[in-house]
Design an enzyme around this catalytic site. Structure first.
Site, PDB file in Angstrom:
ATOM      1  N   CYS A 120       0.859  -1.184   0.000  1.00  0.00           N
ATOM      2  CA  CYS A 120       0.000   0.000   0.000  1.00  0.00           C
ATOM      3  C   CYS A 120       0.890   1.226   0.000  1.00  0.00           C
ATOM      4  CB  CYS A 120      -0.920  -0.002   1.217  1.00  0.00           C
ATOM      5  SG  CYS A 120      -1.932   1.496   1.350  1.00  0.00           S
ATOM      6  N   HIS A 123      -3.867  -4.480  -9.921  1.00  0.00           N
ATOM      7  CA  HIS A 123      -4.708  -3.342 -10.303  1.00  0.00           C
ATOM      8  C   HIS A 123      -5.220  -3.518 -11.720  1.00  0.00           C
ATOM      9  CE1 HIS A 123      -3.486  -0.725  -6.903  1.00  0.00           C
ATOM     10  NE2 HIS A 123      -2.364  -1.431  -6.990  1.00  0.00           N
ATOM     11  N   GLU A 130     -10.825  -0.033  -3.698  1.00  0.00           N
ATOM     12  CA  GLU A 130      -9.726  -0.874  -3.223  1.00  0.00           C
ATOM     13  C   GLU A 130     -10.229  -2.249  -2.790  1.00  0.00           C
ATOM     14  OE1 GLU A 130      -6.328   0.422  -1.088  1.00  0.00           O
ATOM     15  OE2 GLU A 130      -7.040   2.497  -1.029  1.00  0.00           O
ATOM     16  N   GLY A 153      -2.325   2.403  -6.560  1.00  0.00           N
ATOM     17  CA  GLY A 153      -3.260   2.650  -7.655  1.00  0.00           C
ATOM     18  C   GLY A 153      -2.849   3.824  -8.516  1.00  0.00           C
TER      19      GLY A 153
END
Length: 277
Positions: A71, A163, A212, A224
């Site tokens: 993250c 993603h 997410e 992202g």
């Protein structure tokens, strides 16, 4: 147990340091603590742990109890925490992540506190099966996907976590809550997926909104934003350096042509400290 609430552009985390390993039942603990009505409220629960490979190790438990491999906003929050709370006095550190290995971090310190953080997010993974998707192609670019009779086209990128980037006419007002959860669990994505809806404004600026995996709609997503920049370059839409504007603010992303690494720069802020009984 002491905790600190931090956020990166509104993507917020409960950060816990001082433990040697994740506690038993951490998934249920994350669900309870991250609840915005009956708990502290956050997008995720983050532990700063000892590492044999780096200065620190980061483990992220999403608000639904699942674990995230990486993250970008959390690593900036962790980096700010360890410096501001005097766990290190270095302005260049390394952080071990579950899915993206060891990442190098540069801290921009102003008046004794970390203001912004630049993270070497590593090389993007583009091979379809490795992202992972079910598409066995070297690069999955502008690939069709159908949900409830509507066709989208996505580009797949892993930044240590998966993603899919989809270009729409107006990302800011796109109906994220309708399409995000359906795409997240689409059979084309065997480990589910983070979904970015993007609108390129010019060669150096893109609007993006994110759904997410494991957390739902958040105000920002660092990985992202990186995936969106990589996707935009692959689709010929932007330069290799661009600002990605999220609901919570802007991130500056660079996909360096020489080393193939993606670099993310953005802020992190501490909200408050507390104690759990």
């Amino acid at each position: 147990m002491k905790f600190t609430k931090l956020h990166g552009l509104g993507n917020d985390f409960i950060v816990i340091a001082g433990e040697k390993e994740l506690p038993a039942g951490v998934d249920q603990l994350a669900i309870r603590l991250c609840n915005r009505f009956f708990g502290i409220g956050a997008d995720g629960l983050v532990y700063i742990l000892p590492s044999e490979k780096a200065d620190f190790k980061m483990r992220i438990i999403n608000s639904d109890g699942s674990e995230a491999e990486q993250c970008g906003n959390a690593i900036r929050c962790v980096s700010k925490y360890v410096y501001d709370h005097k766990l290190t006095d270095a302005t260049e550190i390394t952080v071990e992540t579950l899915g993206a290995g060891v990442q190098k971090v540069q801290l921009n310190v102003q008046e004794g506190k970390v203001a912004t953080v630049r993270v070497d997010m590593g090389q993007p993974i583009l091979q379809g099966l490795e992202v992972p998707t079910t598409v066995d192609e070297a690069k999955v670019i502008n690939h069709p996907i159908e949900v409830d009779g509507r066709e989208f086209r996505f580009t797949a990128v892993s930044m240590g976590n998966p993603h899919c980037v989809i270009y729409v006419e107006d990302a800011v007002n796109f109906d994220l809550a309708v399409w995000g959860p359906k795409l997240e669990v689409h059979p084309m994505f065997p480990r589910k997926i983070n979904v970015e809806f993007a609108t390129v404004k010019n060669r150096t600026f893109t609007d993006m909104r994110v759904w997410e995996r494991g957390a739902g709609p958040t105000l920002a997503c660092g990985t992202g934003a990186c995936a969106t920049l990589v996707s935009s370059v692959l689709n010929g839409l932007t330069d290799r350096q661009a600002t990605v504007s999220l609901k919570g603010g802007d991130l500056f992303i660079e996909w360096n042509e020489e080393d193939n690494h993606v670099y993310m720069t953005g802020p992190a802020e501490e909200v408050y400290q507390g104690t759990l009984d």
